[in-house]
Design a protein around this motif. Structure first.
Motif, PDB file in Angstrom:
ATOM      1  N   PHE B   8       1.115  -1.033  -0.065  1.00 51.44           N
ATOM      2  CA  PHE B   8       0.044  -0.431  -0.100  1.00 51.44           C
ATOM      3  C   PHE B   8       0.863   1.211   0.087  1.00 51.44           C
ATOM      4  O   PHE B   8       0.331   1.962  -0.582  1.00 51.44           O
ATOM      5  CB  PHE B   8      -0.941  -0.385   1.480  1.00 51.44           C
ATOM      6  CG  PHE B   8      -2.485  -1.055   1.463  1.00 51.44           C
ATOM      7  CD1 PHE B   8      -2.820  -1.383   0.025  1.00 51.44           C
ATOM      8  CD2 PHE B   8      -1.950  -2.405   2.550  1.00 51.44           C
ATOM      9  CE1 PHE B   8      -4.129  -1.312  -0.341  1.00 51.44           C
ATOM     10  CE2 PHE B   8      -3.669  -2.940   1.919  1.00 51.44           C
ATOM     11  CZ  PHE B   8      -4.273  -2.974   0.463  1.00 51.44           C
ATOM     12  N   ASN B   9       1.921   1.298   0.988  1.00 56.73           N
ATOM     13  CA  ASN B   9       2.959   1.750   0.105  1.00 56.73           C
ATOM     14  C   ASN B   9       3.662   2.491  -0.473  1.00 56.73           C
ATOM     15  O   ASN B   9       5.194   2.224  -0.559  1.00 56.73           O
ATOM     16  CB  ASN B   9       3.380   2.761   1.687  1.00 56.73           C
ATOM     17  CG  ASN B   9       2.552   2.938   3.307  1.00 56.73           C
ATOM     18  OD1 ASN B   9       1.307   3.581   3.022  1.00 56.73           O
ATOM     19  ND2 ASN B   9       2.444   2.433   4.448  1.00 56.73           N
ATOM     20  N   TRP B  10       3.301   1.577  -1.542  1.00 55.55           N
ATOM     21  CA  TRP B  10       4.759   1.143  -2.573  1.00 55.55           C
ATOM     22  C   TRP B  10       4.639   2.760  -3.609  1.00 55.55           C
ATOM     23  O   TRP B  10       3.268   3.586  -3.573  1.00 55.55           O
ATOM     24  CB  TRP B  10       3.621   0.249  -3.654  1.00 55.55           C
ATOM     25  CG  TRP B  10       4.731   0.081  -4.980  1.00 55.55           C
ATOM     26  CD1 TRP B  10       5.685  -0.655  -4.616  1.00 55.55           C
ATOM     27  CD2 TRP B  10       5.122   0.587  -6.049  1.00 55.55           C
ATOM     28  NE1 TRP B  10       6.661  -0.575  -6.004  1.00 55.55           N
ATOM     29  CE2 TRP B  10       5.711   0.096  -6.831  1.00 55.55           C
ATOM     30  CE3 TRP B  10       4.204   1.549  -6.222  1.00 55.55           C
ATOM     31  CZ2 TRP B  10       6.678   0.460  -8.314  1.00 55.55           C
ATOM     32  CZ3 TRP B  10       4.401   2.310  -8.105  1.00 55.55           C
ATOM     33  CH2 TRP B  10       5.316   1.149  -8.363  1.00 55.55           C
ATOM     34  N   GLN B  11       5.863   2.736  -3.422  1.00 53.09           N
ATOM     35  CA  GLN B  11       6.846   4.098  -4.057  1.00 53.09           C
ATOM     36  C   GLN B  11       7.582   3.282  -4.899  1.00 53.09           C
ATOM     37  O   GLN B  11       8.961   3.191  -4.455  1.00 53.09           O
ATOM     38  CB  GLN B  11       7.287   5.109  -2.832  1.00 53.09           C
ATOM     39  CG  GLN B  11       5.618   6.527  -2.936  1.00 53.09           C
ATOM     40  CD  GLN B  11       6.483   7.232  -2.106  1.00 53.09           C
ATOM     41  OE1 GLN B  11       7.879   7.100  -1.412  1.00 53.09           O
ATOM     42  NE2 GLN B  11       6.358   8.819  -2.331  1.00 53.09           N
ATOM     43  N   ILE B 222      -4.568  15.775   8.746  1.00 52.33           N
ATOM     44  CA  ILE B 222      -3.966  14.461   8.562  1.00 52.33           C
ATOM     45  C   ILE B 222      -3.445  14.506   6.680  1.00 52.33           C
ATOM     46  O   ILE B 222      -2.331  14.492   6.571  1.00 52.33           O
ATOM     47  CB  ILE B 222      -4.401  13.174   8.582  1.00 52.33           C
ATOM     48  CG1 ILE B 222      -3.598  12.079   8.179  1.00 52.33           C
ATOM     49  CG2 ILE B 222      -5.427  13.798   7.405  1.00 52.33           C
ATOM     50  CD1 ILE B 222      -3.182  11.439   9.186  1.00 52.33           C
ATOM     51  N   VAL B 223      -3.817  14.841   6.125  1.00 52.17           N
ATOM     52  CA  VAL B 223      -3.493  14.967   4.599  1.00 52.17           C
ATOM     53  C   VAL B 223      -2.535  16.139   4.238  1.00 52.17           C
ATOM     54  O   VAL B 223      -1.477  15.973   3.591  1.00 52.17           O
ATOM     55  CB  VAL B 223      -5.073  15.736   3.522  1.00 52.17           C
ATOM     56  CG1 VAL B 223      -4.674  15.761   2.750  1.00 52.17           C
ATOM     57  CG2 VAL B 223      -6.083  14.717   4.224  1.00 52.17           C
ATOM     58  N   PHE B 224      -2.274  17.316   5.013  1.00 52.70           N
ATOM     59  CA  PHE B 224      -1.477  18.379   5.452  1.00 52.70           C
ATOM     60  C   PHE B 224      -0.087  17.394   5.393  1.00 52.70           C
ATOM     61  O   PHE B 224       0.774  18.110   4.695  1.00 52.70           O
ATOM     62  CB  PHE B 224      -1.976  19.200   5.843  1.00 52.70           C
ATOM     63  CG  PHE B 224      -0.638  20.667   5.770  1.00 52.70           C
ATOM     64  CD1 PHE B 224      -0.520  21.361   5.124  1.00 52.70           C
ATOM     65  CD2 PHE B 224      -0.053  20.725   6.529  1.00 52.70           C
ATOM     66  CE1 PHE B 224       0.018  22.548   4.472  1.00 52.70           C
ATOM     67  CE2 PHE B 224       0.869  21.246   6.689  1.00 52.70           C
ATOM     68  CZ  PHE B 224       1.086  22.319   5.551  1.00 52.70           C
ATOM     69  N   LYS B 226       0.585  14.328   5.023  1.00 51.73           N
ATOM     70  CA  LYS B 226       1.215  13.904   4.337  1.00 51.73           C
ATOM     71  C   LYS B 226       1.623  13.991   3.193  1.00 51.73           C
ATOM     72  O   LYS B 226       2.108  13.848   1.854  1.00 51.73           O
ATOM     73  CB  LYS B 226      -0.331  12.926   3.967  1.00 51.73           C
ATOM     74  CG  LYS B 226      -0.203  11.630   4.444  1.00 51.73           C
ATOM     75  CD  LYS B 226      -1.448  10.679   3.227  1.00 51.73           C
ATOM     76  CE  LYS B 226      -1.345   9.349   3.757  1.00 51.73           C
ATOM     77  NZ  LYS B 226      -2.324   8.128   3.249  1.00 51.73           N
ATOM     78  N   ARG B 227       1.084  15.732   3.039  1.00 55.28           N
ATOM     79  CA  ARG B 227       1.826  16.125   1.755  1.00 55.28           C
ATOM     80  C   ARG B 227       2.914  16.744   1.739  1.00 55.28           C
ATOM     81  O   ARG B 227       3.483  16.775   1.047  1.00 55.28           O
ATOM     82  CB  ARG B 227       0.549  17.888   1.358  1.00 55.28           C
ATOM     83  CG  ARG B 227      -0.402  16.648   0.239  1.00 55.28           C
ATOM     84  CD  ARG B 227      -0.311  16.308  -1.462  1.00 55.28           C
ATOM     85  NE  ARG B 227       0.596  16.568  -1.743  1.00 55.28           N
ATOM     86  CZ  ARG B 227       0.033  17.252  -2.563  1.00 55.28           C
ATOM     87  NH1 ARG B 227      -1.425  17.461  -3.546  1.00 55.28           N
ATOM     88  NH2 ARG B 227       0.830  18.422  -3.402  1.00 55.28           N
ATOM     89  N   VAL B 231       8.817  15.852   2.738  1.00 52.43           N
ATOM     90  CA  VAL B 231       8.722  16.785   0.677  1.00 52.43           C
ATOM     91  C   VAL B 231       9.554  17.841   1.128  1.00 52.43           C
ATOM     92  O   VAL B 231       9.842  18.961   2.094  1.00 52.43           O
ATOM     93  CB  VAL B 231       7.581  16.804   0.247  1.00 52.43           C
ATOM     94  CG1 VAL B 231       7.290  17.071  -1.164  1.00 52.43           C
ATOM     95  CG2 VAL B 231       6.284  15.484   0.110  1.00 52.43           C
ATOM     96  N   ASN B 378       7.624  15.437  -7.455  1.00 53.96           N
ATOM     97  CA  ASN B 378       6.910  15.314  -8.120  1.00 53.96           C
ATOM     98  C   ASN B 378       6.209  16.525  -9.084  1.00 53.96           C
ATOM     99  O   ASN B 378       6.272  17.145  -7.922  1.00 53.96           O
ATOM    100  CB  ASN B 378       5.260  14.593  -7.342  1.00 53.96           C
ATOM    101  CG  ASN B 378       5.114  14.092  -8.159  1.00 53.96           C
ATOM    102  OD1 ASN B 378       3.534  14.266  -8.549  1.00 53.96           O
ATOM    103  ND2 ASN B 378       3.926  12.306  -7.805  1.00 53.96           N
ATOM    104  N   ALA B 380       3.403  17.187  -9.156  1.00 55.21           N
ATOM    105  CA  ALA B 380       2.142  18.400  -7.831  1.00 55.21           C
ATOM    106  C   ALA B 380       3.271  18.892  -6.794  1.00 55.21           C
ATOM    107  O   ALA B 380       2.258  19.813  -5.716  1.00 55.21           O
ATOM    108  CB  ALA B 380       1.912  16.949  -7.180  1.00 55.21           C
TER     109      ALA B 380
END
Lengths: 172, 398, 223, 301
Positions: B8-11, B222-224, B226-227, B231, B378, B380
């Motif tokens: 699931f955490n494949w990168q 949580i999403v913030f 994650k992003r 990074v 990335n 994005a």
């Protein structure tokens, strides 16, 4: 600070030492020794932070003054190194290997003053101007007002006054 | 690059792509069809200000980036060479629109230093106040702006609203909304208006509340996380190599702050700690900015409390229309919200400056550093990286 | 159209030069990228429809102004306040759009360096008519603070048609809102025909643009 | 009922759906604005925008497929509408629904997307291409939990007809699929977030990454068609979920309230979350929603 100045005075024969403030000193160095001096200061004296690099046009003497300001973050000292190069065929040794951002400064100087730094990456690419077709604009002999009036369709009706005379007239 | 833990955490490990040539350069053959050249900006809503990025992408990944600037070049340094010293003041504020007061202060400071003028204490306090207010209004835009790049626009809306309130205070104090021209050689233009302290306190209270809200909205989101976590990493070894200053350096654990290291104005009488983080990614940088926002609020409160009620605000200067500054050169610096901001000023003893050169933090951040950081990023993440460096194009090209 | 600025050839990029390429079948084809790859139709004047219909359409156009998010100068710092709670231009039908194709209003926010002017022209030509230009700040009127600068243009109306000027340095958001109100009036009265004006005086505009932009490197028509 | 009457009611339904869609999107934008502290657009703004878009004088085209893109997209939305029973028990507003309409609707959901991909790539803008590749990969993963939920429903109710599914849920709130098959509902409602494309799943149109994805090159009446379709599609998708999980609607009022709430769910999540990256989004859909979908099937095996 004094030790550092003495050290570089002995090694590189810097002259014109001006202690502008407690923690900033301006020195003049010969063109050939400048890069060696900067390298020495970075490697041995802890001047790791490159603050800026710029040029001043002394058209009366036919010289460009290049100023490198280095900063020692630990001892909180600044040393500004001046070096003079001739205005004709101005070239200078590149310092881009010491700090990454130096090549950007050199690109700007090449474009705005016409000082060449052979070997610096992307130095011949245009940096700020696009399609510039005149002498480099930061040189003192480039007249920006005349250029603008000639080129950019000035709107008629602008009045320009000499401030001191205008004030004299209005105050009386 | 991290090892893949589970499916699931494949990168994809793309650090090997594109292949390198034998001489170590990237093998980018545009005609091979594996690469796309993508221009972002100047007409692109994600770009900070008016600059552009020339990206070569392979899939979703940037393999090469070039920054193009010069869209805002007005030739300030040339224009100031043909203006009187006093005429330079309204000109130089326009160098950086995000926080113009630093330009005024630095020019005034260099002129004072070269001509040996001491400014009165009250003027120093007022200058400190204005500089901190400038930092406050800038941070109110940039702290939520980081989430704004990830389309969390609510914070930006709140922040810009509060920034408007701060600009109102500016207007009250200086008469100008964005460009103030409040700091003049020898001092400042005016005292605080009546009741300014009270109105300032009201605004600061609202900002306190905003900081709490933004904490929930961004930093606990949580999403913030994650992003942003992991990074846009800046290696600590890059700090000196690329000339990184300000919050970007502090986020990497380097406690460098001009206010502490080279105290100017009244900063040695104020009580503050230099903020820092260790992780050096986008999240750490926004954390540093948020702490700085809290600190700025605190500093303004301290200034308001410690400032004398009355006093001289201007030292006598010669007639500015005939003002000749003695020959000399100097470099003065201050801490803007982006980092070390300095003026290198040369005077040749005439009515006009010989040369004024601005050392902006974005000059190094937005060009050499950004070009390096975008490689293997990335597509994005390009804008969040760029905004996290807080680049400001007008100070790059001036 | 003839090319009067001799510098254009000097600054022509490699990929835009006329060259010969080999086709897959082995034949040699001459390629002129700037003429072959782009549309070569001149802009045409689009006459308004009959009066009553046009009046209704103009009302709709005036109430739905889609602004291009392109901050060309320092005036763009006042765009965020414009769309946030304090001033909230959305109330008046002003909305931000990220691409030139979908926007009708181009806010020239302040001074234009020559490098930006080139992008502004390209962007303006890519917008779909009827399109309007709102010029902010005194620098678009006569150069403002930068009247003697070697890199910023002095007056915008020599390069693209301007509908409304908002004076000031920098103009406050209130002034911008007033500018929008003025623009709406102009549109409703049917006087905001910038796109048609551009088509009518196309040669004059192009000659002005080409005189200043040395590094042309783009097709003459950018739609 | 003869075909003329039928068509009349279909168009009447379409008219209502279109206008409700526009009003709903305006309301949602107003809600978003209120959270930010603004007034927001006037509620009639979408109609004005639409008139303006259709009345622009210039419209540049990039070729035949460029025309067909919005047409395909509209066909997708209309197709979903045509086979969707809007009002339960109403002869007039059940459109052309028939025994296997659920399968057809699932197909139409994807059809518009594909058509758009074809058309947008004709515009040759790199952002369109990036947006399309994001959109297709995201939509494919959304389909997985959604399809699982629907298969679970099909096993539960032994039918693939939406009308029958609605009929089975009548007679009280406890008969809704929401309570009889909660896992399928959760899986579907999570995948709904992706289908509506609000953040954190608004990667396709991500305005400050790839402005604005597939419709970058679309303008004037092309964009008008896309906007018309968006208004229809939002309502129809909400109605699909209403029919499958929330007991359907027996009157237009009920439809309006329920579809509003279903749409509001995605806006509600969208306001407070930033955007995912595409691989994060794909991974997210393949974790929790997929799990719920699988559980829903296992329970009714």
């Amino acid at each position: 600070m004094e030790n550092i100045i003495k050290d570089i005075q002995n090694r590189f024969e810097v002259s014109d030492i001006v202690n502008q403030r407690d923690n900033i000193t301006f020195v003049t160095c010969e063109k050939e020794k400048t890069i060696a001096l900067i390298t020495h200061m970075k490697k041995n004296l802890g001047f790791k932070h490159f603050v800026l690099m710029t040029a001043v046009d002394w058209i009366e003497d036919g010289l460009f003054q290049l100023t490198y300001i280095l900063n020692n973050p630990k001892k909180k000292l600044d040393v500004a190194i001046r070096t003079f190069i001739s205005r004709e065929n101005a070239t200078m040794e590149t310092a881009h290997k010491l700090w990454k951002q130096v090549s950007t400064y050199q690109r700007e100087l090449k474009e705005m003053f016409g000082i060449d730094f052979p070997g610096s990456p992307r130095v011949n690419e245009s940096f700020i101007l696009e399609g510039w077709n005149d002498i480099p604009p930061y040189r003192r002999d480039f007249q920006t007002k005349e250029y603008a009036e000639k080129t950019y369709f000035p709107r008629p009706g602008r009045k320009t006054n000499d401030p001191s005379e205008y004030m004299k007239k209005n105050m009386s | 690059m991290k090892k893949q833990k589970n499916i699931f955490n494949w990168q994809a490990d793309r650090s090997k792509y594109p292949e390198k040539k034998k001489n170590g350069k990237l093998d980018i053959d545009m005609s091979s069809g594996k690469f796309v050249k993508l221009w972002q900006g100047p007409n692109h809503p994600g770009i900070t200000g008016n600059m552009s990025l020339e990206l070569t992408i392979s899939g979703d990944e940037v393999v090469e980036a070039k920054t193009h600037v010069g869209y805002l070049h007005r030739g300030f340094e040339k224009l100031m060479e043909r203006r009187l010293w006093i005429q330079c003041f309204p000109t130089c504020v326009r160098m950086c629109v995000a926080e113009p007061d630093y330009n005024e202060y630095l020019l005034a400071k260099s002129a004072e230093e070269l001509s040996g003028i001491e400014i009165p204490e009250m003027a120093e306090w007022l200058r400190t106040l204005v500089l901190e207010m400038a930092r406050l209004q800038s941070l109110l835009r940039t702290v939520p702006g980081q989430a704004g790049t990830l389309s969390l626009g609510v914070g930006v809306q709140w922040g810009v609203y509060l920034r408007d309130l701060v600009l109102d205070l500016f207007e009250e104090l200086t008469g100008g909304r964005v460009y103030h021209m409040y700091i003049i050689p020898g001092g400042v233009r005016g005292l605080l208006p009546d009741g300014f302290k009270k109105r300032m306190e009201e605004v600061l209270k609202k900002i306190d509340e905003f900081v709490k809200n933004i904490e929930n909205l961004m930093f606990n989101n949580i999403v913030f996380k994650k992003r942003t976590i992991g990074v846009g990493y800046i290696k600590p070894s890059w700090i000196d190599k690329y000339g990184i200053v300000g919050p970007n350096a502090r986020a990497a654990g380097f406690k460098r702050d001009v206010r502490k290291d080279y105290p100017y104005l009244k900063y040695n009488e104020l009580d503050f700690e230099v903020t820092s983080e260790k992780d050096s990614d986008i999240f750490a940088r926004s954390m540093v900015r948020k702490k700085e926002l809290i600190m700025t609020i605190d500093l303004i409160r301290q200034i308001m409390a410690k400032m004398p009620k009355k006093g001289d605000i201007k030292a006598p200067t010669p007639n500015v229309l005939h003002w000749k500054i003695p020959k000399g050169e100097t470099y003065v610096r201050s801490e803007s919200s982006r980092g070390e901001y300095g003026f290198y000023t040369v005077s040749d003893g005439s009515k006009t400056p010989r040369r004024i050169n601005l050392r902006g933090p974005s000059y190094t951040h937005a060009i050499s550093l950004l070009e390096r950081m975008l490689v293997n990023a990335n597509i994005a993440d390009v804008h969040s990286i760029m905004v996290s460096l807080q680049t400001c194009p007008p100070e790059i090209e001036r | 159209m003839t090319n009067e600025n001799k510098n254009h050839d000097k600054f022509l990029h490699e990929e835009n030069k006329i060259r010969e390429v080999e086709a897959p079948d082995g034949s040699i084809i001459k390629v002129d990228p700037l003429n072959d790859y782009f549309l070569t139709d001149r802009p045409v004047v689009r006459e308004p429809k009959n009066k009553v219909v046009e009046k209704f359409l103009n009302w709709a156009r005036a109430e739905s102004l889609w602004v291009l998010g392109f901050g060309t100068g320092c005036g763009s710092i006042e765009i965020p306040p414009l769309v946030t709670p304090r001033f909230d231009a959305y109330r008046f039908g002003v909305q931000m759009r990220p691409t030139p194709r979908q926007s009708n209003v181009f806010i020239i926010s302040g001074y234009l360096a020559v490098k930006t002017l080139k992008r502004v022209i390209r962007t303006y030509e890519q917008m779909q008519g009827p399109k309007y230009v709102l010029a902010l700040g005194s620098c678009t009127i006569n150069g403002g603070m930068y009247w003697d600068s070697y890199n910023t243009i002095n007056r915008l109306d020599h390069f693209i048609p301007v509908d409304v000027y908002v004076a000031g340095c920098m103009p406050r958001p209130e002034a911008l809102l007033a500018g929008f109100a003025k623009l709406k009036e102009r549109i409703k009265a049917g006087r905001a025909e910038g796109a048609n004006e551009y088509a009518e005086k196309f040669d004059w505009y192009k000659a002005n643009q080409k005189k200043i932009i040395n590094d042309w490197n783009m097709p003459d028509y950018n739609w | 009922m003869d075909i003329a009457t039928k068509l009349f009611y279909v168009f009447l339904g379409l008219f209502i759906v279109l206008n409700w869609g526009m009003l709903m999107s305006a309301t949602m934008r107003k809600i978003g604005a209120r959270i930010a502290g603004r007034y927001g657009i006037p509620f009639y703004q979408p109609w004005i925008d639409l008139v303006k878009l259709y009345s622009l004088r210039d419209s540049i085209t990039h070729g035949v497929m460029f025309y067909l893109g919005p047409v395909f997209r509209l066909a997708g939305g209309l197709g979903m509408f045509l086979f969707m029973p809007m009002i339960f028990g109403s002869e007039y507003f059940s459109n052309f629904s028939f025994a296997g309409d659920l399968v057809l609707i699932m197909y139409f959901q994807f059809f518009g997307m594909l058509g758009m991909a074809l058309g947008a790539s004709e515009g040759a803008h790199p952002y369109s291409a990036i947006g399309i590749s994001r959109g297709l990969s995201q939509f494919t993963t959304i389909e997985v939990p959604m399809t699982l939920a629907i298969i679970s429903l099909a096993i539960q109710y032994h039918t693939l007809s939406i009308s029958d599914i609605v009929a089975a849920q009548q007679g009280g709130i406890m008969n809704w699929t929401l309570f009889t098959n909660p896992f399928a509902t959760i899986a579907a409602m999570l995948s709904l977030l992706g289908a509506f494309g609000h953040s954190p799943f608004n990667l396709v149109k991500a305005p400050n990454e790839i402005p604005i994805g597939p419709p970058t090159e679309y303008h004037s009446s092309f964009l008008g068609v896309l906007r018309t379709n968006a208004a229809i599609l939002h309502v129809v998708e909400a109605v699909l979920f209403m029919n499958l999980f929330f007991g359907g609607a027996t009157s237009w009022l009920e439809l309006i309230i329920k579809s509003f709430l279903i749409y509001f769910w995605s806006v509600f999540v969208g306001v407070v979350f930033p955007r995912f990256r595409i691989e994060q989004s794909v991974q997210w859909f393949l974790k929790i929603p997929l799990l719920f979908g699988v559980i829903a099937i296992i329970i009714f095996m």
